[in-house]
Design a protein around this motif. Structure first.
Motif, PDB file in Angstrom:
ATOM      1  N   CYS A  40     155.111  65.739  82.791  1.00  0.00           N
ATOM      2  CA  CYS A  40     153.699  66.125  82.655  1.00  0.00           C
ATOM      3  C   CYS A  40     153.188  66.724  83.970  1.00  0.00           C
ATOM      4  N   VAL A  41     152.906  68.011  83.930  1.00  0.00           N
ATOM      5  CA  VAL A  41     152.427  68.716  85.124  1.00  0.00           C
ATOM      6  C   VAL A  41     150.986  68.307  85.440  1.00  0.00           C
ATOM      7  N   ALA A  42     150.154  68.085  84.408  1.00  0.00           N
ATOM      8  CA  ALA A  42     148.744  67.741  84.612  1.00  0.00           C
ATOM      9  C   ALA A  42     148.613  66.402  85.332  1.00  0.00           C
ATOM     10  N   CYS A  43     149.385  65.424  84.938  1.00  0.00           N
ATOM     11  CA  CYS A  43     149.311  64.104  85.580  1.00  0.00           C
ATOM     12  C   CYS A  43     149.873  64.161  86.997  1.00  0.00           C
ATOM     13  N   THR A  44     150.919  64.979  87.228  1.00  0.00           N
ATOM     14  CA  THR A  44     151.480  65.125  88.572  1.00  0.00           C
ATOM     15  C   THR A  44     150.439  65.743  89.501  1.00  0.00           C
ATOM     16  N   THR A  45     149.729  66.765  89.020  1.00  0.00           N
ATOM     17  CA  THR A  45     148.678  67.403  89.816  1.00  0.00           C
ATOM     18  C   THR A  45     147.540  66.430  90.083  1.00  0.00           C
ATOM     19  N   ALA A  46     147.141  65.653  89.085  1.00  0.00           N
ATOM     20  CA  ALA A  46     146.067  64.671  89.251  1.00  0.00           C
ATOM     21  C   ALA A  46     146.454  63.624  90.282  1.00  0.00           C
ATOM     22  N   LEU A  47     147.718  63.209  90.269  1.00  0.00           N
ATOM     23  CA  LEU A  47     148.191  62.213  91.244  1.00  0.00           C
ATOM     24  C   LEU A  47     148.189  62.800  92.655  1.00  0.00           C
ATOM     25  N   GLU A  48     148.598  64.063  92.797  1.00  0.00           N
ATOM     26  CA  GLU A  48     148.598  64.709  94.111  1.00  0.00           C
ATOM     27  C   GLU A  48     147.176  64.869  94.645  1.00  0.00           C
ATOM     28  N   ASN A  49     146.212  65.132  93.763  1.00  0.00           N
ATOM     29  CA  ASN A  49     144.813  65.289  94.189  1.00  0.00           C
ATOM     30  C   ASN A  49     144.160  63.948  94.522  1.00  0.00           C
ATOM     31  N   ALA A  50     144.573  62.889  93.866  1.00  0.00           N
ATOM     32  CA  ALA A  50     143.949  61.583  94.071  1.00  0.00           C
ATOM     33  C   ALA A  50     144.511  60.836  95.272  1.00  0.00           C
TER      34      ALA A  50
END
Length: 164
Positions: A40-50
């Motif tokens: 999941c690219v969306a969750c990976t991006t969300a984790l990197e932003n958080a």
């Protein structure tokens, strides 16, 4: 169809992402999240932003407790600011003011009319009442009943009112 499935799966992993950033994630959930992050690219991006925001929060010292009346005070200030903004934006304010004046005038007029009516009913006007001795009966002979409608009309139209 695959996008909908990923979106539903991401809802399941949203809480796990927060726990992963704070370090409160169990081993079983961490393994499940790692498998999900691979696909999941969306969750990976969300984790990197958080992640940077969590590091900043850890670096800051905790704020003192604002006290028991803090939320009430803040909500009162927010309401006050919203009402101030609404008054500034509203082009209807002159109309609302006029409507309140009209309503107050109508209420005052209604109160005056109700008072007048109540006083009038308490003091009835002097009226000359007819006494039974002064009135004439429509049918002078109570034993004789008119036979039909014509006879009734004749009795009513009689100028002597049944007296000869």
């Amino acid at each position: 169809m695959q996008a909908e499935f990923n979106k539903l799966a991401c809802l399941e992993f949203e809480a796990l992402l927060e726990d992963h950033v704070t370090g409160d994630l169990s081993n079983a959930d961490a393994a499940k999240l790692a498998d999900h992050l691979e696909s999941c690219v969306a969750c990976t991006t969300a984790l990197e932003n958080a992640a940077p925001s969590a590091e900043l929060l850890r670096a800051l010292s905790p704020a003192p407790d604002p006290g028991p009346g803090f939320s009430r005070l803040m909500m009162a200030r927010i309401r006050q600011e919203l009402s101030r903004l609404n008054e500034q934006k509203s082009g209807w304010q002159p109309f609302v003011s006029l409507a309140w004046r009209f309503a107050a005038t109508a209420t005052l007029a209604l109160a005056v009319l109700v008072t007048f009516d109540a006083v009038r009913h308490n003091n009835p006007p002097d009226v000359a009442y007819l006494h039974p001795t002064q009135s004439r009966e429509l049918f002078p002979d109570p034993g004789r009943v008119p036979a039909d409608g014509d006879e009734v009309l004749m009795m009513v139209a009689d100028t002597n009112h049944g007296q000869r």
